[in-house]
Design an enzyme around this catalytic site. Structure first.
Site, PDB file in Angstrom:
ATOM      1  CE1 TYR A 133      -5.470   4.486   2.203  1.00  0.00           C
ATOM      2  CE2 TYR A 133      -4.863   2.755   3.272  1.00  0.00           C
ATOM      3  CZ  TYR A 133      -4.935   3.375   2.667  1.00  0.00           C
ATOM      4  OH  TYR A 133      -3.796   3.545   2.080  1.00  0.00           O
ATOM      5  CD  GLU A 163       3.097   5.701   5.028  1.00  0.00           C
ATOM      6  OE1 GLU A 163       3.157   4.629   5.024  1.00  0.00           O
ATOM      7  OE2 GLU A 163       2.568   6.108   5.971  1.00  0.00           O
ATOM      8  CG  ASP A 212      -1.617   1.337   1.257  1.00  0.00           C
ATOM      9  OD1 ASP A 212      -2.728   1.768   1.049  1.00  0.00           O
ATOM     10  OD2 ASP A 212      -1.290   2.101   2.625  1.00  0.00           O
ATOM     11  CG  ASP A 217       1.598  -0.768   5.408  1.00  0.00           C
ATOM     12  OD1 ASP A 217       2.007  -0.460   4.318  1.00  0.00           O
ATOM     13  OD2 ASP A 217       0.820  -0.011   5.881  1.00  0.00           O
TER      14      ASP A 217
END
Length: 528
Positions: A258, A501, A106, A109
């Site tokens: 999510y 990120e 994703d 991670d």
């Protein structure tokens, strides 16, 4: 003396009048060149032909951006071009007798969430359908197709029966308690599924949209694979529509990651893609006559994201209104017009000097909605704007009207380019937010694999590499980091996940945006 003075005065008056007329004409000419001249109509621009000259800036950036999909791949890698990546998660799905090893991680991670992954596939497929010829001209079509198929292979495997879809691989708590390379993972990777009793219409419909869009991408090159994708898409849509519910209600833990705020936008999105893929009028009726007024939020522009598909649906269905079809009924056309009107409201909110322009942007001109992963909204908005401008250009639609001011396809394209340029370094920080592009880009991307040397033996607890002040030993090429704060600042620190990120779903629309800018070309009237 008096008569001479009078004649001179008249002469100067005539000169002054002529000068005023010239000034007025000059001002009018400037207004014609500036976007948004009030009360003025524009002439249609010529329709571009095949792809023209490649803009090297966008071409180079596109080549970089596509590499991030290689960085994020799970499973047994084929033709691996990322030297610090290797095979990983080879036993994913084994507990259910499935091979769920493919797909993509994703973000920084090692979780595989089907919802954002499917959204990545949908927008990547859309990008290929609109701009595949331009990707090909830039010699970047094959990497895009490879990335798309790596995800759709996973989606096929994750849908083993009509009313079952695996929506998560891995345990977020276990995963986030480790800092390790994916190649050396040893923690358990449990599976989460939606089914009749635990529905997830949001995820199932997004997967249906992805597979329907991808079925058109692969139709000319692999008809068997295309047919398989379309069959899965239709079954998933039926599952999503019949057994309604949010995945985050079926599995409350998802709310921390999510948390979809609704599923009707995904149902409309999926049905729209299925209509394009099949030509079946029932899907068009579903999004217009049956459910448009109830679900589509016509007249209320919102922000396109993995959570809210409405703006994407509005632009996608505008395509039908732009290009037309003899088979569409009057009632369906009325619905399509409402989608297009709302899409136009979205566009009017994006153009900087429009009377409807959103104030949600940085001083440097970037669309800015939220602090976490701020670049997703700018990228998504710019992609939609570019697609809409190309629909206008290809149909010789001269303008959009925003509260009495008029804007050409070029004006809209310029907005899209401004967002891309900001990302690529034209910003107050003079920093490229696309890792690997330009001479200055983030060095401490919040990404496990990139932060740990390939030969390090960390086990699960390699947190020394998370907190290290040193640059990543491996470059996460193509990563689009979270992005700047609203004051255009950016702190390049691995611990600053809010800004550093990257996420796979950002890359799907970035690829589309860069592909649309890399050269000019008319878009096809139909995807099939």
């Amino acid at each position: 003396m008096g008569s001479k003075y009078t004649r001179g005065c008249c002469g100067w008056l005539i000169v002054a009048l002529i000068a005023a007329l010239v000034a007025t004409a000059a001002m009018f000419a400037i207004m014609k060149r500036k976007p948004g001249g009030r009360g003025r109509h524009m002439k249609p621009l010529p329709v571009p032909g095949p792809p023209g000259a490649i803009d090297s800036k966008y071409g180079d950036a596109l080549g970089v951006a596509l590499q991030f999909f290689q960085v994020q791949k799970s499973g047994k890698l084929e033709n691996n071009q990322i030297p610090w990546r290797g095979d990983s998660a080879l036993t994913d799905g084994k507990e259910a007798g499935l091979d769920l090893s493919k797909g993509m991680y994703d973000a920084g991670d090692h979780m595989k969430f089907t919802f954002p992954m499917a959204f990545t596939a949908t927008v990547l497929a859309w990008s290929v359908l609109e701009y595949g010829d331009q990707m090909s001209a830039a010699k970047q079509l094959d990497p895009a197709l490879d990335a798309l198929k790596w995800i759709t292979d996973f989606l096929i495997a994750a849908h083993p029966s009509d009313n079952v879809l695996y929506i998560q691989v891995g345990d977020p708590d276990l995963d986030h308690n480790c800092w390790e390379r994916p190649e050396t993972m040893t923690e358990k990777r449990p599976l989460t599924q939606i089914n009749k009793k635990s529905p997830g219409s949001d995820v199932a419909a997004e997967a249906a949209a992805a597979m329907a869009a991808a079925s058109m991408v692969f139709k000319s090159s692999d008809t068997t694979y295309s047919d398989v994708l379309l069959q899965h898409a239709q079954k998933l849509f039926t599952f999503a529509d019949t057994y309604r519910g949010l995945s985050s209600q079926s599995y409350p833990k998802l709310q921390d990651f999510y948390n979809s705020t609704g599923y009707v936008d995904e149902l409309l999105w999926a049905a729209s893609w299925l209509y394009h893929a099949t030509g079946d009028q029932t899907y068009l009726s579903y999004v217009t006559v049956q459910n448009g007024k109830t679900y589509a939020d016509w007249g209320r522009p919102t922000w396109f994201s993995w959570d809210d598909k409405n703006p994407g649906t509005q632009v996608l269905l505008s395509r039908l209104n732009f290009f037309g079809s003899k088979q569409i009924s009057n009632a369906e056309n009325e619905g399509l017009k409402s989608y297009r009107d709302t899409a136009e409201a979205v566009i009017c909110g994006l153009i900087p000097d429009s009377p409807q322009a959103t104030a949600s942007r940085t001083g440097g001109g970037l669309i800015w909605i939220s602090g976490w992963n701020s670049l997703q909204h700018a990228t998504n908005a710019a992609f939609l704007a570019l697609v809409y401008s190309d629909y206008m250009l290809s149909t010789r639609t001269a303008e959009v009207q925003c509260s009495g001011k008029y804007y050409s396809p070029t004006d809209i394209r310029n907005f899209a380019a401004s967002q891309a340029n900001y990302i690529l370094g034209d910003n107050p920080m003079k920093l490229s937010y696309l890792v690997g592009y330009g001479s200055s880009y983030p060095q401490q991307v919040h990404h496990r694999g990139a932060s740990i040397p390939a030969d390090a033996k960390t086990g699960c607890k390699g947190f020394e590499y998370l907190h290290s002040p040193n640059p990543n030993p491996n470059v996460a090429t193509g990563a689009l980091v979270g992005g700047p704060f609203q004051n255009d600042t950016f702190v390049d620190s691995r611990d600053n996940a809010v800004q550093t990120e990257s996420s796979t779903y950002n890359s799907g629309t970035l690829v589309g945006l860069l592909s649309g800018l890399v050269t000019t070309s008319s878009v096809a009237q139909s995807f099939t």
